[in-house]
Design a protein around this motif. Structure first.
Motif, PDB file in Angstrom:
ATOM      1  N   PHE A 122      52.787  37.906  32.645  1.00 29.77           N
ATOM      2  CA  PHE A 122      51.500  37.454  33.164  1.00 29.77           C
ATOM      3  C   PHE A 122      50.329  37.946  32.314  1.00 29.77           C
ATOM      4  O   PHE A 122      49.325  37.261  32.193  1.00 29.77           O
ATOM      5  CB  PHE A 122      51.325  37.895  34.614  1.00 29.77           C
ATOM      6  CG  PHE A 122      52.003  36.985  35.613  1.00 29.77           C
ATOM      7  CD1 PHE A 122      53.111  36.240  35.286  1.00 29.77           C
ATOM      8  CD2 PHE A 122      51.517  36.892  36.901  1.00 29.77           C
ATOM      9  CE1 PHE A 122      53.729  35.414  36.204  1.00 29.77           C
ATOM     10  CE2 PHE A 122      52.117  36.064  37.836  1.00 29.77           C
ATOM     11  CZ  PHE A 122      53.228  35.323  37.485  1.00 29.77           C
ATOM     12  N   ALA A 151      49.865  38.605  40.380  1.00 31.26           N
ATOM     13  CA  ALA A 151      48.647  37.813  40.197  1.00 31.26           C
ATOM     14  C   ALA A 151      47.449  38.508  40.848  1.00 31.26           C
ATOM     15  O   ALA A 151      46.342  38.488  40.300  1.00 31.26           O
ATOM     16  CB  ALA A 151      48.832  36.414  40.771  1.00 31.26           C
ATOM     17  N   TRP A 156      43.665  37.272  39.803  1.00 30.59           N
ATOM     18  CA  TRP A 156      43.691  35.818  39.800  1.00 30.59           C
ATOM     19  C   TRP A 156      43.597  35.361  41.247  1.00 30.59           C
ATOM     20  O   TRP A 156      44.123  36.011  42.153  1.00 30.59           O
ATOM     21  CB  TRP A 156      45.000  35.286  39.226  1.00 30.59           C
ATOM     22  CG  TRP A 156      45.208  35.498  37.768  1.00 30.59           C
ATOM     23  CD1 TRP A 156      44.300  35.884  36.829  1.00 30.59           C
ATOM     24  CD2 TRP A 156      46.444  35.326  37.066  1.00 30.59           C
ATOM     25  NE1 TRP A 156      44.888  35.960  35.595  1.00 30.59           N
ATOM     26  CE2 TRP A 156      46.205  35.622  35.713  1.00 30.59           C
ATOM     27  CE3 TRP A 156      47.711  34.952  37.441  1.00 30.59           C
ATOM     28  CZ2 TRP A 156      47.187  35.545  34.740  1.00 30.59           C
ATOM     29  CZ3 TRP A 156      48.702  34.877  36.488  1.00 30.59           C
ATOM     30  CH2 TRP A 156      48.438  35.162  35.145  1.00 30.59           C
ATOM     31  N   ALA A 158      45.106  33.303  43.946  1.00 29.54           N
ATOM     32  CA  ALA A 158      46.480  32.803  44.049  1.00 29.54           C
ATOM     33  C   ALA A 158      46.769  32.272  45.441  1.00 29.54           C
ATOM     34  O   ALA A 158      46.324  32.838  46.443  1.00 29.54           O
ATOM     35  CB  ALA A 158      47.463  33.916  43.696  1.00 29.54           C
ATOM     36  N   CYS A 174      47.673  29.532  40.745  1.00 25.23           N
ATOM     37  CA  CYS A 174      46.685  30.583  40.471  1.00 25.23           C
ATOM     38  C   CYS A 174      45.575  30.010  39.599  1.00 25.23           C
ATOM     39  O   CYS A 174      45.794  29.081  38.825  1.00 25.23           O
ATOM     40  CB  CYS A 174      47.317  31.743  39.708  1.00 25.23           C
ATOM     41  SG  CYS A 174      48.734  32.487  40.491  1.00 25.23           S
TER      42      CYS A 174
END
Length: 182
Positions: A122, A151, A156, A158, A174
């Motif tokens: 990620f 996430a 982010w 999500a 996301c």
């Protein structure tokens, strides 16, 4: 599948815009997605679906090195692609892609005994995704739940969406924020 993805993105993109009663969700801007990265391209099906649905995007199809080498089949379909080990940095400029798609990539990495963590993968996605870009990850429910927590660490936005009641798969959608919240 692409039509479903696009219909999922439309309300998410415009969810903060006021709507009058009865208004339909607007379509995403025509050029909102220009460059798409398919992290586990299989046979280039996502690329083909984007073309079939009339989306004007450029797609980089990536075949993970720990998956069957379908790159010749992708080339035979007239698409571009590369082989890549997602435990290493992807050779591209930062903020190149507007959308990253990964179907089954987390399961593939899990079968390889977690050579690298989901956070490592990620972080690389975060580097190559432009601000306000989208990540769509389709995988089994337990892996998607774990990916959602990663996430959240990256701040982010999500959401987890159910794909089918009879399926164990879920979709993690996301968006990388323009600015990180402190």
């Amino acid at each position: 599948m692409v039509r479903n993805y696009w219909s999922l993105l439309s309300p998410l993109i415009f969810s903060d815009h006021p709507k009058r009663p009865g208004d339909e969700d607007p379509q995403p801007p025509f050029n909102m997605l220009r460059n798409v990265l398919d992290m586990n391209a299989h046979f280039g099906g996502f690329n083909a679906a984007l073309l079939k649905s009339g989306k004007s995007v450029w797609v980089m199809n990536v075949v993970p090195t720990n998956a069957p080498n379908n790159l010749p089949l992708i080339f035979d379909r007239g698409f571009i692609g590369v082989q890549h080990d997602w435990c290493e940095a992807f050779p591209t400029y930062p903020r190149t892609y507007d959308m990253v798609h990964a179907d089954g990539l987390l399961s593939l990495e899990k079968r390889q005994k977690h050579r690298c963590s989901t956070l490592d993968i990620f972080l690389e996605v975060d580097r190559i995704l432009r601000p306000e870009g989208w990540i769509m990850i389709r995988d089994t429910a337990p892996l998607i739940e774990a990916a959602r927590s990663v996430a959240a660490q990256l701040r982010w936005d999500a959401r987890i969406l159910d794909l089918d009641i009879a399926s164990d798969e879920k979709l993690l959608v996301c968006q990388k924020p323009f600015l990180r919240k402190q």
